[in-house]
Design an enzyme around this catalytic site. Structure first.
Site, PDB file in Angstrom:
ATOM      1  N   GLU A 191     -77.077  31.551  63.142  1.00  0.00           N
ATOM      2  CA  GLU A 191     -76.303  30.413  63.633  1.00  0.00           C
ATOM      3  C   GLU A 191     -76.888  29.094  63.150  1.00  0.00           C
ATOM      4  O   GLU A 191     -76.140  28.149  62.862  1.00  0.00           O
ATOM      5  CB  GLU A 191     -76.211  30.473  65.157  1.00  0.00           C
ATOM      6  CG  GLU A 191     -75.286  31.587  65.620  1.00  0.00           C
ATOM      7  CD  GLU A 191     -75.560  32.096  67.016  1.00  0.00           C
ATOM      8  OE1 GLU A 191     -76.158  31.342  67.824  1.00  0.00           O
ATOM      9  OE2 GLU A 191     -75.189  33.252  67.314  1.00  0.00           O
ATOM     10  N   TYR A 242     -80.030  31.599  74.657  1.00  0.00           N
ATOM     11  CA  TYR A 242     -80.374  33.018  74.504  1.00  0.00           C
ATOM     12  C   TYR A 242     -81.433  33.430  75.518  1.00  0.00           C
ATOM     13  O   TYR A 242     -81.443  34.572  75.985  1.00  0.00           O
ATOM     14  CB  TYR A 242     -80.844  33.299  73.079  1.00  0.00           C
ATOM     15  CG  TYR A 242     -79.702  33.426  72.111  1.00  0.00           C
ATOM     16  CD1 TYR A 242     -79.004  34.627  71.980  1.00  0.00           C
ATOM     17  CD2 TYR A 242     -79.296  32.347  71.336  1.00  0.00           C
ATOM     18  CE1 TYR A 242     -77.939  34.743  71.105  1.00  0.00           C
ATOM     19  CE2 TYR A 242     -78.234  32.452  70.461  1.00  0.00           C
ATOM     20  CZ  TYR A 242     -77.556  33.654  70.353  1.00  0.00           C
ATOM     21  OH  TYR A 242     -76.495  33.762  69.493  1.00  0.00           O
TER      22      TYR A 242
END
Length: 395
Positions: free
Chosen positions: A135, A95
């Site tokens: 997640e 990310y």
């Protein structure tokens, strides 16, 4: 939480984003793959070439900016994306890479000033943390259940069976001989392929077609004209070969009570998640009406016809119908087959309006066509659930 100044700054960029369109995300992906080519092992490069992934990411960015003051409105999209990310085994540090290239793209394309870049940096950080947490939860749930695992696990192809001229099914058992994770009917497996024929690792998601049994999974793969992975699985993979799988994931799954009527509506290979749903309804002794409604080009490409007929023979409440766009004379004479495009109003038994839940899968144009018919018949949007193969599109 984001402060009001940051929110206002983000919203002020919406017209610029809309005017730029997917050129924004095209620049982003080009930049990211140049500086971080290792990510090509994760992304489906076919979706990069045809523009689908660029469009999907652009729509997601615009949706985030539009709903920046009402993030709960984005939760369904977050869940769908998080499930897909989990199948790719996305890690938190990735990310940071995406965020770096997103901000650099904004700077290189627009030179919007530091205030705008700071605002988007904060906004991206909030969204990234939402995904990272969700997640992480998904990974823990997958690994923590009986037969579950995190990452990838080797499976052997124990059966490879052509189901039509275009679709072949693969039965997969774990190499270690242990139990395997349960799944919700409608979910998918991610298949990881590394082979000298491919420059990068290839990852594809395929719907599960059997019901959970703790011993094996079954998927079905359509041969795509330009599909490198589908061609590999059809032409190269053999019984006895080993491939690697992520645990089952997906936000599209059967969720009804035994008294809920169900319509499983599909076209082409879109019937694959419906097969899992149908087998589960049968084995759960579903009490309400079930409609299996499928569209195919012709009998040659119509897969799993015998399997559906076998289920129908033991499930009195199941009504099964197929529409052939290029119907043969034999198919057209069948009491359960129609010639032409799917027309739900032509069903001998009308669909029950009350409490009916409709599950759709197939080409986007088909799902739009079927959804319009359902709405015209009185079905509400909340009763319609659908799955897109590939990047998500709103029907």
């Amino acid at each position: 939480m984001l402060d009001q100044q940051t929110i206002a700054t983000i919203k002020s960029t919406i017209p610029l984003l809309a005017e730029t369109g997917p050129a924004l995300t095209a620049h982003f992906y080009q930049r990211m793959f140049h500086h971080n080519p290792e990510l090509k092992d994760i992304f489906n490069m076919s979706n990069q070439r045809n523009g689908d992934q660029r469009e999907a990411l652009f729509n997601a960015i615009c949706a985030y900016a539009t709903h920046i003051e009402n993030l709960p409105a984005l939760l369904p999209a977050v869940e769908r994306i998080a499930q897909k990310h989990a199948s790719f085994n996305i890690q938190p540090e990735q990310y940071q890479i995406v965020g770096t290239h997103l901000l650099a793209t904004l700077e290189e394309m627009f030179q919007p000033g530091q205030a705008v870049l700071d605002a988007w940096g904060k906004a991206y950080g909030v969204l990234a943390n939402v995904f990272i947490q969700r997640e992480s939860d998904i990974y823990q749930q997958s690994a923590g259940q009986n037969g579950g695992w995190h990452g990838i696990r080797p499976f052997r192809i124990v059966a490879k069976q052509p189901q039509s001229s275009l679709i072949t099914s693969f039965t997969l058992e774990p190499v270690d001989g242990g139990p395997i994770a349960a799944f919700r009917p409608g979910q998918y497996l991610a298949v990881y392929i590394r082979d000298k024929r491919f420059e990068y690792q290839e990852i594809r998601q395929y719907s599960l077609t059997n019901e959970p049994n703790g011993r094996y999974y079954r998927i079905a793969v359509k041969r795509e004209t330009m599909g490198s992975v589908s061609g590999y699985l059809h032409d190269v993979a053999r019984e006895g070969d080993v491939i690697e799988l992520a645990a089952p994931h997906g936000d599209f799954y059967l969720e009804v009570t035994p008294e809920t009527p169900v319509a499983l509506i599909s076209a082409g290979v879109g019937q694959t998640p419906m097969l899992s749903m149908l087998h589960s309804l049968k084995n759960q002794q579903h009490q309400a009406d079930i409609f299996w409604l499928h569209a195919a080009e012709n009998t040659e490409v119509h897969a799993f016809a015998d399997e559906i007929a076998d289920v129908a023979a033991t499930l009195p409440q199941l009504q099964s119908y197929v529409w052939y766009r290029e119907a043969s004379s034999e198919a057209a004479r069948s009491a359960h087959a129609f010639h032409g495009l799917m027309a739900l109003k032509d069903l001998p038994t009308p669909l029950p309006m009350t409490n009916l839940h409709c599950y759709l899968c197939g080409p986007v144009a088909f799902m739009q066509f079927a959804a319009r018919q359902l709405l015209e018949l009185g079905i509400t949007e909340s009763q319609i659930h659908y799955e897109c193969f590939g990047p998500h599109k709103v029907i």
